[in-house]
Design an enzyme around this catalytic site. Structure first.
Site, PDB file in Angstrom:
ATOM      1  N   VAL A   1       0.848  -1.203   0.000  1.00 50.96           N
ATOM      2  CA  VAL A   1       0.000   0.000   0.000  1.00 50.96           C
ATOM      3  C   VAL A   1       0.884   1.254   0.000  1.00 50.96           C
ATOM      4  O   VAL A   1       0.643   2.217  -0.750  1.00 50.96           O
ATOM      5  CB  VAL A   1      -0.958   0.001   1.216  1.00 50.96           C
ATOM      6  N   CYS A   2       1.924   1.232   0.834  1.00 49.46           N
ATOM      7  CA  CYS A   2       2.821   2.388   0.930  1.00 49.46           C
ATOM      8  C   CYS A   2       3.472   2.687  -0.420  1.00 49.46           C
ATOM      9  O   CYS A   2       3.655   3.861  -0.778  1.00 49.46           O
ATOM     10  CB  CYS A   2       3.918   2.136   1.967  1.00 49.46           C
ATOM     11  N   THR A   3       3.822   1.656  -1.166  1.00 47.98           N
ATOM     12  CA  THR A   3       4.457   1.874  -2.470  1.00 47.98           C
ATOM     13  C   THR A   3       3.516   2.643  -3.393  1.00 47.98           C
ATOM     14  O   THR A   3       3.925   3.585  -4.079  1.00 47.98           O
ATOM     15  CB  THR A   3       4.862   0.519  -3.086  1.00 47.98           C
TER      16      THR A   3
END
Ligand code: BEZ
Length: 211
Positions: A44-46
């Protein structure tokens, strides 16, 4: 106590992917967005960091500097940036703090142990040119943020900071805005030359004044 709206955003100096940054000095007269993500090399962070990087010009256009934070090292951030560029089309193009000792995370209350024990959750702090906290958002690790919403509220905050207006439900840039009830009809006539519609004495709509 958690940081609240109107509090001064705590200043710090930290190592980032763009060298040492002192927050207040770095922001200068600009608006700022300080946001945390849980961990580098996670899915998700990517997607989120890629979206912030792709849309950096929209923040620049709004005189807003963005700064990210996680408890990973700067070396980790730099390695991860290659993956972000490869999968999301744009690598990191703003400072990402390597907060291994959690100084920034603790100053801003970014670690919520009941949700995620050791890492920062997904927080967003919008900071005004006066260094006061104007808006906070907090999302759990599994839920990616909506950068459209962050740009939207930035537009709303900047508009209400410079004109005596507020924004109604679901407002988007270009929509009508609400005239402050503190302004008399007489004053509204001169301040809002495009005119206004009175639905109730306390609910008066006018076209967006800065368009
Ligand atoms: C993610 O970015 O997908 C993620 C990061 C930390 C915990 C859970 C999900």
């Amino acid at each position: 106590m958690a940081l609240q709206l109107g509090d001064t955003a705590p200043d710090f100096t930290a190592e980032t992917t763009e060298g040492p940054v002192s927050l207040h000095e770095y922001l200068g007269d600009s608006w700022g967005i300080l946001f945390s993500h849980p961990a580098d090399f996670t899915p998700v962070c990517t997607t989120e960091l890629g979206e912030f990087a792709r849309r950096k010009k929209e923040f620049d256009d709004r005189n807003t500097k963005i700064v990210g934070v996680s408890v990973d090292s700067v070396d980790s951030h730099r390695g991860w940036s290659d993956d972000i560029a490869e999968t999301q089309g744009t690598g990191l193009n703003f400072p990402l703090v390597g907060d291994e000792d959690r100084t920034v995370a603790q100053l801003y209350g970014m670690i919520h142990p009941k949700a995620l024990e050791t890492a920062t959750v997904r927080t967003v702090f919008v900071i005004g040119p006066d260094k006061k906290v104007k808006l906070t958002l907090t999302y759990p690790a599994a839920i990616g943020r909506n950068v459209d919403e962050i740009v939207r509220v930035l537009d709303a905050l900047q508009l209400s900071a410079t004109h005596a207006v507020s924004t109604p439900v679901n407002w988007n840039d270009g929509d009508d805005v609400i005239i402050s009830p503190a302004i008399s009809d007489e004053e509204a006539t001169t301040r809002f030359p495009k005119g206004f519609t009175t639905l109730k004495p306390y609910l008066r709509l006018t076209p967006q004044p800065n368009r």
